[in-house]
Write an enzyme that holds these catalytic residues in place. Structure first.
Site, PDB file in Angstrom:
ATOM      1  N   GLY A 131       8.721   1.185  16.137  1.00 17.35           N
ATOM      2  CA  GLY A 131       8.951   0.232  14.685  1.00 17.35           C
ATOM      3  C   GLY A 131       7.830   0.191  13.185  1.00 17.35           C
ATOM      4  N   GLY A 173       0.848   8.816  14.181  1.00 16.93           N
ATOM      5  CA  GLY A 173      -0.216   6.869  14.296  1.00 16.93           C
ATOM      6  C   GLY A 173       0.630   6.448  12.889  1.00 16.93           C
ATOM      7  N   SER A 192     -20.111   4.735  12.701  1.00  8.47           N
ATOM      8  CA  SER A 192     -20.004   4.458  11.234  1.00  8.47           C
ATOM      9  C   SER A 192     -21.335   4.673  10.654  1.00  8.47           C
ATOM     10  CB  SER A 192     -19.774   4.018  10.428  1.00  8.47           C
ATOM     11  OG  SER A 192     -19.662   4.036   8.747  1.00  8.47           O
ATOM     12  N   ILE A 193     -20.931   6.353   9.714  1.00  2.00           N
ATOM     13  CA  ILE A 193     -22.109   7.205   9.057  1.00  2.00           C
ATOM     14  C   ILE A 193     -22.280   7.204   7.605  1.00  2.00           C
ATOM     15  CG2 ILE A 193     -21.853   9.048  10.883  1.00  2.00           C
ATOM     16  CD1 ILE A 193     -20.506  10.920   8.591  1.00  2.00           C
ATOM     17  N   ASP A 204      -8.837   6.774   0.530  1.00  2.00           N
ATOM     18  CA  ASP A 204      -8.764   7.833   2.175  1.00  2.00           C
ATOM     19  C   ASP A 204      -7.725   8.315   0.901  1.00  2.00           C
ATOM     20  OD1 ASP A 204      -9.996   6.638   3.839  1.00  2.00           O
ATOM     21  OD2 ASP A 204      -8.758   4.779   4.249  1.00  2.00           O
ATOM     22  N   LYS A 220      -8.889  -3.651   6.134  1.00  2.00           N
ATOM     23  CA  LYS A 220      -8.015  -2.585   4.802  1.00  2.00           C
ATOM     24  C   LYS A 220      -6.812  -3.629   4.571  1.00  2.00           C
ATOM     25  CE  LYS A 220     -10.040   2.464   6.362  1.00  2.00           C
ATOM     26  NZ  LYS A 220      -9.804   3.163   6.230  1.00  2.00           N
TER      27      LYS A 220
END
Length: 275
Positions: A157, A129, A19-20, A106, A70
């Site tokens: 699924g 995804g 992470s940045i 997001d 999350k």
């Protein structure tokens, strides 16, 4: 400069080495002379419940949340936004009226980049995804106005569940394609990768024909050019990585923490130094 009154903000997830966020938020705090510090708080999944209960009693004024927390964070919050409920994930936590509240920036971050790109809404999009990031992307492409959406995932699924939820919440049909058949879509489309395939800088989720691809969007930002984006470049297909999405979601977090949107250009300059 840290002072006795410095307010703490941070990122929870595991691992956090990629992470940045630490760098971009602290660069923005310095530039705007905000007496705040952003720290990494790595929490292993098995320690999550105890750790988050402890954090709630510490003088921390806001958090970003990344994988794998999350979804789990929701159970520990007093309220979450409508879009967070739809997506089933929270990536921004803030304190308001002594309550811990959750937001999903997001969604807004990805939507902002779509508006900037001005992609053709009449083209179908194929989303690779079905994790937390995919959920945010699915609702963002619906909000943007894409008429036709395909979804594919290694676990069929999970994609099916997202499609069912979207049908129930938005009355919009998402077409599910089995992962092994994803290359068979032969109409002109926009390809969006939300998987982690490519994070290693070696693998790609798409080895198919690029003749039918109008645009490639990979939400991975590190590496800056994933193997998927390299293939797009080789095939003269316009493309984008996930850096602007990351910066926009960070800026939108500030809106919840401070009441104004964070400085995009300052954060982006800092990010580009690191990548």
């Amino acid at each position: 400069m840290i002072s006795p009154s410095t307010k703490l903000y941070g990122l929870i997830g595991y691992p956090l080495g990629h992470s940045i966020s630490f760098y971009i938020h602290n660069a923005a705090f310095r530039a705007l002379s905000i007496d705040a510090l952003y720290i990494n708080i790595p929490i292993e999944p098995e320690s999550f419940s105890k750790a988050i209960l402890g954090i709630k009693y510490l003088p921390i004024y806001g958090l970003n949340v990344t994988i794998p927390h999350k979804e789990r964070i929701i159970d520990f919050l007093d309220e979450i936004s409508v879009i967070s409920k739809l997506i089933g994930a929270v990536n921004t936590v803030y304190l308001e009226e002594n309550k811990w509240k959750g937001e999903n920036t997001d969604f807004g971050g990805f939507l902002e980049t779509l508006k900037e790109l001005k992609l053709d809404k009449d083209l179908p999009c194929l989303i690779l995804g079905a994790g937390g990031a995919a959920r945010a992307v699915v609702y963002a492409v619906i909000e943007y106005g894409f008429k036709e959406i395909y979804l594919t995932n290694r676990t069929y699924g999970r994609a099916e569940r997202i499609a069912e939820e979207v049908k129930k919440n938005k009355n919009i049909e998402i077409k599910i394609i089995p992962w092994q058949e994803r290359h068979k879509v032969d109409e002109k489309l926009i390809l969006i990768n939300t998987t982690s395939i490519g994070l290693d800088g070696k693998s790609t989720p798409w080895n198919g024909n690029f003749k039918s691809i109008a645009f490639v969007y990979d939400i991975i930002y590190n590496p800056k050019e994933t193997p998927l984006l390299s293939l797009a470049k080789e095939n003269n297909v316009p493309f984008k990585n996930g850096l602007d999405m990351l910066i926009y979601q960070a800026c939108l977090s500030w809106n919840k923490w401070f009441g104004f949107i964070g400085p995009f250009e300052i954060m982006k300059r800092e990010a580009e130094k690191l990548l």
